[in-house]
Motif scaffolding. Structure first.
Motif, PDB file in Angstrom:
ATOM      1  N   ILE A  47       0.770  -1.097   0.101  1.00  0.00           N
ATOM      2  CA  ILE A  47      -0.032   0.142   0.084  1.00  0.00           C
ATOM      3  C   ILE A  47       0.815   1.121   0.055  1.00  0.00           C
ATOM      4  O   ILE A  47       0.616   2.276  -0.752  1.00  0.00           O
ATOM      5  N   LEU A  48       1.902   1.318   0.888  1.00  0.00           N
ATOM      6  CA  LEU A  48       2.556   2.393   0.934  1.00  0.00           C
ATOM      7  C   LEU A  48       3.643   2.690  -0.264  1.00  0.00           C
ATOM      8  O   LEU A  48       3.439   3.712  -0.752  1.00  0.00           O
ATOM      9  N   GLY A  49       4.154   1.694  -0.856  1.00  0.00           N
ATOM     10  CA  GLY A  49       5.318   1.949  -1.866  1.00  0.00           C
ATOM     11  C   GLY A  49       5.572   0.871  -2.910  1.00  0.00           C
ATOM     12  O   GLY A  49       6.105   0.921  -3.615  1.00  0.00           O
ATOM     13  N   GLY A  50       4.982  -0.295  -2.303  1.00  0.00           N
ATOM     14  CA  GLY A  50       5.403  -1.431  -3.258  1.00  0.00           C
ATOM     15  C   GLY A  50       4.474  -1.831  -4.367  1.00  0.00           C
ATOM     16  O   GLY A  50       4.790  -2.671  -5.500  1.00  0.00           O
ATOM     17  N   GLY A  51       3.618  -1.253  -4.529  1.00  0.00           N
ATOM     18  CA  GLY A  51       2.459  -1.208  -5.532  1.00  0.00           C
ATOM     19  C   GLY A  51       2.504  -0.434  -6.665  1.00  0.00           C
ATOM     20  O   GLY A  51       1.794  -0.335  -7.765  1.00  0.00           O
ATOM     21  N   VAL A  52       3.605   0.345  -6.886  1.00  0.00           N
ATOM     22  CA  VAL A  52       4.227   1.253  -7.988  1.00  0.00           C
ATOM     23  C   VAL A  52       3.049   2.315  -8.246  1.00  0.00           C
ATOM     24  O   VAL A  52       3.029   2.983  -7.368  1.00  0.00           O
ATOM     25  N   PHE A  53       2.473   1.724  -9.317  1.00  0.00           N
ATOM     26  CA  PHE A  53       1.494   3.033  -9.792  1.00  0.00           C
ATOM     27  C   PHE A  53       0.167   3.198  -8.758  1.00  0.00           C
ATOM     28  O   PHE A  53      -0.288   4.386  -8.965  1.00  0.00           O
ATOM     29  N   THR A  54       0.050   2.381  -8.053  1.00  0.00           N
ATOM     30  CA  THR A  54      -1.147   2.446  -7.129  1.00  0.00           C
ATOM     31  C   THR A  54      -0.809   2.924  -5.735  1.00  0.00           C
ATOM     32  O   THR A  54      -1.582   2.950  -4.859  1.00  0.00           O
ATOM     33  N   ALA A  55       0.455   2.931  -5.497  1.00  0.00           N
ATOM     34  CA  ALA A  55       1.044   3.123  -4.251  1.00  0.00           C
ATOM     35  C   ALA A  55       0.995   4.497  -3.694  1.00  0.00           C
ATOM     36  O   ALA A  55       0.987   5.428  -4.608  1.00  0.00           O
ATOM     37  N   ARG A  56       0.745   4.645  -2.370  1.00  0.00           N
ATOM     38  CA  ARG A  56       0.496   6.096  -1.844  1.00  0.00           C
ATOM     39  C   ARG A  56       1.724   6.997  -2.038  1.00  0.00           C
ATOM     40  O   ARG A  56       1.722   8.263  -2.281  1.00  0.00           O
ATOM     41  N   LEU A  57       2.880   6.545  -1.844  1.00  0.00           N
ATOM     42  CA  LEU A  57       4.223   7.260  -2.291  1.00  0.00           C
ATOM     43  C   LEU A  57       4.184   7.763  -3.628  1.00  0.00           C
ATOM     44  O   LEU A  57       4.604   9.055  -3.930  1.00  0.00           O
ATOM     45  N   PHE A  58       3.814   6.957  -4.512  1.00  0.00           N
ATOM     46  CA  PHE A  58       3.860   7.367  -5.955  1.00  0.00           C
ATOM     47  C   PHE A  58       2.930   8.457  -6.282  1.00  0.00           C
ATOM     48  O   PHE A  58       3.074   9.370  -6.828  1.00  0.00           O
ATOM     49  N   ASN A  59       1.670   8.274  -5.653  1.00  0.00           N
ATOM     50  CA  ASN A  59       0.622   9.213  -5.768  1.00  0.00           C
ATOM     51  C   ASN A  59       0.948  10.517  -5.403  1.00  0.00           C
ATOM     52  O   ASN A  59       0.547  11.611  -5.952  1.00  0.00           O
ATOM     53  N   GLU A  60       1.349  10.734  -4.070  1.00  0.00           N
ATOM     54  CA  GLU A  60       1.493  11.663  -3.380  1.00  0.00           C
ATOM     55  C   GLU A  60       2.820  12.544  -3.866  1.00  0.00           C
ATOM     56  O   GLU A  60       2.892  13.904  -4.057  1.00  0.00           O
ATOM     57  N   VAL A  61       4.119  11.668  -3.941  1.00  0.00           N
ATOM     58  CA  VAL A  61       5.281  12.314  -4.332  1.00  0.00           C
ATOM     59  C   VAL A  61       5.389  12.768  -5.700  1.00  0.00           C
ATOM     60  O   VAL A  61       6.020  13.665  -6.100  1.00  0.00           O
ATOM     61  N   ARG A  62       5.023  11.882  -6.534  1.00  0.00           N
ATOM     62  CA  ARG A  62       5.066  12.028  -8.237  1.00  0.00           C
ATOM     63  C   ARG A  62       4.016  12.628  -8.570  1.00  0.00           C
ATOM     64  O   ARG A  62       4.085  13.713  -9.349  1.00  0.00           O
ATOM     65  N   GLU A  63       2.761  12.096  -8.643  1.00  0.00           N
ATOM     66  CA  GLU A  63       1.793  12.544  -9.182  1.00  0.00           C
ATOM     67  C   GLU A  63       1.068  13.650  -8.952  1.00  0.00           C
ATOM     68  O   GLU A  63       0.956  14.745  -9.509  1.00  0.00           O
TER      69      GLU A  63
END
Length: 82
Positions: A47-63
């Motif tokens: 959930i945090l960052g291992g799901g790549v494009f669906t991860a919370r880190l990806f959504n917050e930091v990149r998207e």
């Protein structure tokens, strides 16, 4: 609960490279597969960052913020040698 003692935690290394990007790594000891919380940790990591494009880190930091091209988390198994 794991039986790992953490010693000498904390090191800062700055390595100058002639590249137009930075890399940050944060690490802590892993969790043993025999630990009762192992599979919960796997789910949390996904959930945090291992799901790549669906991860919370990806959504917050990149998207949402556009601060990084890539961001993720990994969970490594702790191997206890006795």
């Amino acid at each position: 609960m794991s039986d790992v003692a953490i010693h000498d935690v904390g090191a800062r290394k700055i390595i100058d490279l002639d590249v137009p990007q930075s890399t940050l790594r944060f690490a802590r000891p892993g969790i043993a597969k025999k630990d009762p919380d192992y599979f919960a940790a796997v789910v949390v990591n996904h959930i945090l960052g291992g799901g790549v494009f669906t991860a919370r880190l990806f959504n917050e930091v990149r998207e949402k913020r556009g601060l990084a091209y890539s961001v993720y988390s990994q969970l490594h198994e702790l191997i206890i040698v006795r």
